[in-house]
Design an enzyme around this catalytic site. Structure first.
Site, PDB file in Angstrom:
ATOM      1  N   THR A  14       0.850  -1.045   0.173  1.00  0.00           N
ATOM      2  CA  THR A  14       0.227   0.092   0.014  1.00  0.00           C
ATOM      3  C   THR A  14       0.812   1.219   0.111  1.00  0.00           C
ATOM      4  OG1 THR A  14      -1.907   1.135   1.167  1.00  0.00           O
ATOM      5  CG2 THR A  14      -0.204   0.026   2.606  1.00  0.00           C
ATOM      6  N   ARG A  15       0.222   2.345  -0.511  1.00  0.00           N
ATOM      7  CA  ARG A  15       0.923   3.716  -0.692  1.00  0.00           C
ATOM      8  C   ARG A  15      -0.048   4.629  -0.087  1.00  0.00           C
ATOM      9  NH1 ARG A  15      -1.416   4.662  -5.973  1.00  0.00           N
ATOM     10  NH2 ARG A  15      -1.266   6.788  -5.800  1.00  0.00           N
TER      11      ARG A  15
ATOM     12  N   HIS B 109      -9.587  -1.526   3.406  1.00  0.00           N
ATOM     13  CA  HIS B 109      -8.347  -2.129   3.356  1.00  0.00           C
ATOM     14  C   HIS B 109      -8.426  -3.141   4.361  1.00  0.00           C
ATOM     15  CE1 HIS B 109      -7.535   1.847   1.790  1.00  0.00           C
ATOM     16  NE2 HIS B 109      -7.010   1.191   0.735  1.00  0.00           N
TER      17      HIS B 109
ATOM     18  N   ILE C 189      10.076  33.670 -15.276  1.00  0.00           N
ATOM     19  CA  ILE C 189       9.518  33.408 -16.657  1.00  0.00           C
ATOM     20  C   ILE C 189       9.195  31.764 -16.851  1.00  0.00           C
ATOM     21  CG2 ILE C 189      10.177  33.062 -19.294  1.00  0.00           C
ATOM     22  CD1 ILE C 189      12.053  35.416 -18.688  1.00  0.00           C
TER      23      ILE C 189
ATOM     24  N   ARG D 119      17.490  35.831  -8.647  1.00  0.00           N
ATOM     25  CA  ARG D 119      18.644  35.640  -9.293  1.00  0.00           C
ATOM     26  C   ARG D 119      19.725  36.397  -8.533  1.00  0.00           C
ATOM     27  NH1 ARG D 119      20.146  33.500 -13.855  1.00  0.00           N
ATOM     28  NH2 ARG D 119      18.744  32.555 -15.358  1.00  0.00           N
TER      29      ARG D 119
ATOM     30  N   ARG E 180      -7.456  -3.952  -7.548  1.00  0.00           N
ATOM     31  CA  ARG E 180      -7.820  -3.497  -8.886  1.00  0.00           C
ATOM     32  C   ARG E 180      -6.876  -2.318  -9.278  1.00  0.00           C
ATOM     33  NH1 ARG E 180     -10.919   0.727 -10.522  1.00  0.00           N
ATOM     34  NH2 ARG E 180     -12.450   0.630 -12.025  1.00  0.00           N
ATOM     35  N   ASP E 181      -6.386  -2.424 -10.574  1.00  0.00           N
ATOM     36  CA  ASP E 181      -5.599  -1.225 -10.784  1.00  0.00           C
ATOM     37  C   ASP E 181      -4.029  -1.197 -10.000  1.00  0.00           C
ATOM     38  OD1 ASP E 181      -4.521   0.735 -12.966  1.00  0.00           O
ATOM     39  OD2 ASP E 181      -5.611   2.264 -11.697  1.00  0.00           O
ATOM     40  N   HIS E 182      -3.509  -2.356  -9.644  1.00  0.00           N
ATOM     41  CA  HIS E 182      -2.355  -2.146  -8.978  1.00  0.00           C
ATOM     42  C   HIS E 182      -1.379  -1.319  -9.391  1.00  0.00           C
ATOM     43  CE1 HIS E 182       0.211  -4.138  -6.088  1.00  0.00           C
ATOM     44  NE2 HIS E 182       1.132  -3.755  -6.831  1.00  0.00           N
TER      45      HIS E 182
END
Length: 568
Positions: A194-195, A202, A473, A433, A288-290
């Protein structure tokens, strides 16, 4: 049937009797300072987490992994583990040379014998490994915009492991975990990757997985590098510690895995499985969608929801670890329990809170129901994710020289200071800068360094609850994305494109810079001899050829209010 047994995984450290001699010799070598991702990779190379690898991939192994997920000797290995370096550093090396590998503080962690040096085809790598050459994928973006242009391959010899000062009680090497399992008498161990923080779904998923295969449970979260914008690992581990008490102590343990994820979907699932096998696990949960990275540039998922499971099933016998597949679980109100989403009959009341909805509720202070998460977890998340109006954030102006960025940024600073809710810091391009980057020129490399420095300071201000207003920029999209990812680890990032035309910028030019650039007296001048990459999806685009400065600043204020970042 696979059962765990205690047999040590080979580690790549120099023997104790010669450590001092090796350190002294390494101190005389040319050295490379490892990036954060390379530090994660080196640690798992040295401690056996990446067994059977003996170092960063040589070219023939790299080619085999990219093309067909196999090392040159035919061994299954799905993810390239490469040491990417700059062209400047690579030019100082010869094949066969030994180099020292240092951490960010200069400590020598290992030596490496450089057997191969080459410039990879990164487009090919992206297409083969990640399925598309699309920089919306974090792994592809890293390849093209973060990684060095040259790869080095060769075996490594470890001198000392990278230092970790946090959560030491939960950090185990592969051999330490194998020994623990042996002492506990655990023969069957199912690992959960897990992250994210653990919520009730879970917990239900892991309970079911352990019960299904009659195994003990290893909660094995990633605490190295995950997807940009994820909850930081300090918060997550505190959440894991709170949830760990919900599991029977005799059946469950936790260890932290310092791996740098690539978000590589199906290939990453195989890679995660091999890593868990090396840690002594016999089973691995693939949901699902590991390791899915989300949407591509066309708004479609990079991978199918169960593509990772299908690829894992094809190779599980060869890997020596069995998959425990799981589908998406949702809460059924009538039965007061979680069930697979695609197995629920029509008419049942299904409750679910997505990741996006969770973040909204945390941001706006809305209650999270107990069926969704544990009070202890919610408390931890609220500590580090207060309502948005109390969080730090960054407003990042970008546009051509003379577009009006600094003028609008200064007006915005005054308006935010008038509100008085948080400290406000203006990081103007010219001022930075002068004070932080006076030694830099205006080459592409130096301009990138300058903007990254601005981003670093902005991320620190954001992390500490302040408001950073940046006005460089920042002509390159990849650099702006990198700054966004740095800031979004700590708070909101609002990109404001000051879309003043080149003609109007030249008309306003009081310093005569555009005239000098057109005469060839200033090289690499943005908009003339160097490109400005227009932001495609900024949070706000301001046209300054008409509205006055106050109106432009007010547009930003209104945007911040709509995002919940300011109130009143």
């Amino acid at each position: 049937m696979i059962q765990s047994n205690f047999s040590a995984i080979p580690e790549l450290y120099v023997s104790g009797e010669t450590v001092k001699e090796h350190q002294e010799r390494a101190a005389q070598l040319l050295s490379w300072d490892l990036t954060r991702r390379q530090l994660c990779d080196l640690e798992l190379l040295m401690n056996g987490g990446f067994h059977p690898l003996k170092g960063f991939l040589a070219r023939n192994d790299y080619d085999g992994v990219v093309e067909n997920m196999r090392l040159a000797d035919g061994t299954l290995w799905p993810m390239p583990i490469t040491l990417d370096v700059s062209e400047r550093f690579a030019a100082t090396l010869e094949e066969g040379q030994e180099i020292a590998l240092r951490d960010q503080e200069g400590v020598i962690l290992a030596t490496m014998s450089v057997t191969d040096k080459w410039t990879p085809d990164k487009t090919r790598e992206a297409e083969k490994v990640f399925g598309a050459d699309d920089v919306a994928h974090p792994g592809v973006n890293y390849l093209h915009n973060e990684a060095g242009k040259v790869y080095l391959g060769g075996p490594v010899t470890g001198i000392e492991a990278p230092a970790h000062y946090d959560f030491k009680a939960h950090r185990y090497t592969p051999n330490e975990l194998r020994m623990m399992f042996h002492k506990l008498g655990w023969k069957r161990i199912v690992a959960f990757q897990t992250r994210n923080p653990l919520h009730r779904a879970h917990q239900e998923l892991t309970f079911r997985a352990a019960k299904e295969v009659q195994a003990n449970l290893l909660i094995h979260p990633t605490v190295g590098m995950t997807k940009p914008g994820d909850v930081d690992h300090f918060t997550r581990v505190r959440c894991y510690e709170a949830v760990l008490d919900k599991y029977p102590a005799a059946t469950t343990t936790m260890s932290l895995l310092n791996v740098a994820m690539r978000m590589g979907g199906p290939r990453e699932a195989l890679w995660h499985g091999i890593i868990r096998r090396n840690h002594g696990c016999t089973h691995f949960i693939v949901g699902r969608d590991h390791a899915g990275p989300g949407k591509n540039s066309q708004g479609q998922d990079f991978y199918g929801p169960y593509e990772a499971q299908e690829l894992f099933k094809t190779h599980e016998a060869e890997m020596g670890i069995e998959m425990v597949p799981f589908k998406h679980l949702v809460y059924v109100q009538e039965r007061v329990q979680y069930e697979p989403a695609d197995e629920i009959e029509e008419g049942a009341t299904v409750l679910n809170i997505s990741g996006t909805e969770l973040r909204r509720r945390l941001r706006e202070g809305i209650e999270l129901p107990e069926w969704f998460s544990f009070p202890e977890v919610v408390r931890e998340l609220r500590r580090t994710s207060p309502p948005r109006a109390q969080q730090g954030f960054t407003v990042f102006f970008t546009g051509l020289s003379g577009a009006g960025k600094s003028t609008i940024a200064n007006a915005l600073r005054v308006k935010l200071m008038e509100l008085g809710s948080r400290p406000v810091t203006l990081l103007d391009g010219d001022t930075v800068r002068k004070n932080l980057s006076s030694q830099l020129g205006f080459s592409r490399e130096h301009r990138d360094v300058n903007v990254r420095r601005i981003g670093f300071v902005a991320s620190e201000i954001t992390k500490n609850g302040g408001i950073a207003i940046c006005a460089p920029i920042a002509p390159y999209a990849a650099t702006r994305r990198a700054v966004r990812e740095d800031v979004e680890n700590h708070g909101a990032f609002i990109e404001v494109h000051v879309a003043t035309s080149l003609e109007e910028c030249e008309r306003r030019d009081r310093k005569g810079l555009y005239k000098l650039a057109r005469e060839g007296k200033i090289e690499e001048f943005t908009g003339i001899s160097d490109p400005y990459e227009i932001p495609q999806t900024p949070e706000l685009r301001i046209h300054t050829e008409g509205p006055d400065v106050d109106d432009c600043a007010q547009q930003v204020i209104l945007k911040l209010g709509s995002l919940g970042l300011i109130s009143g």
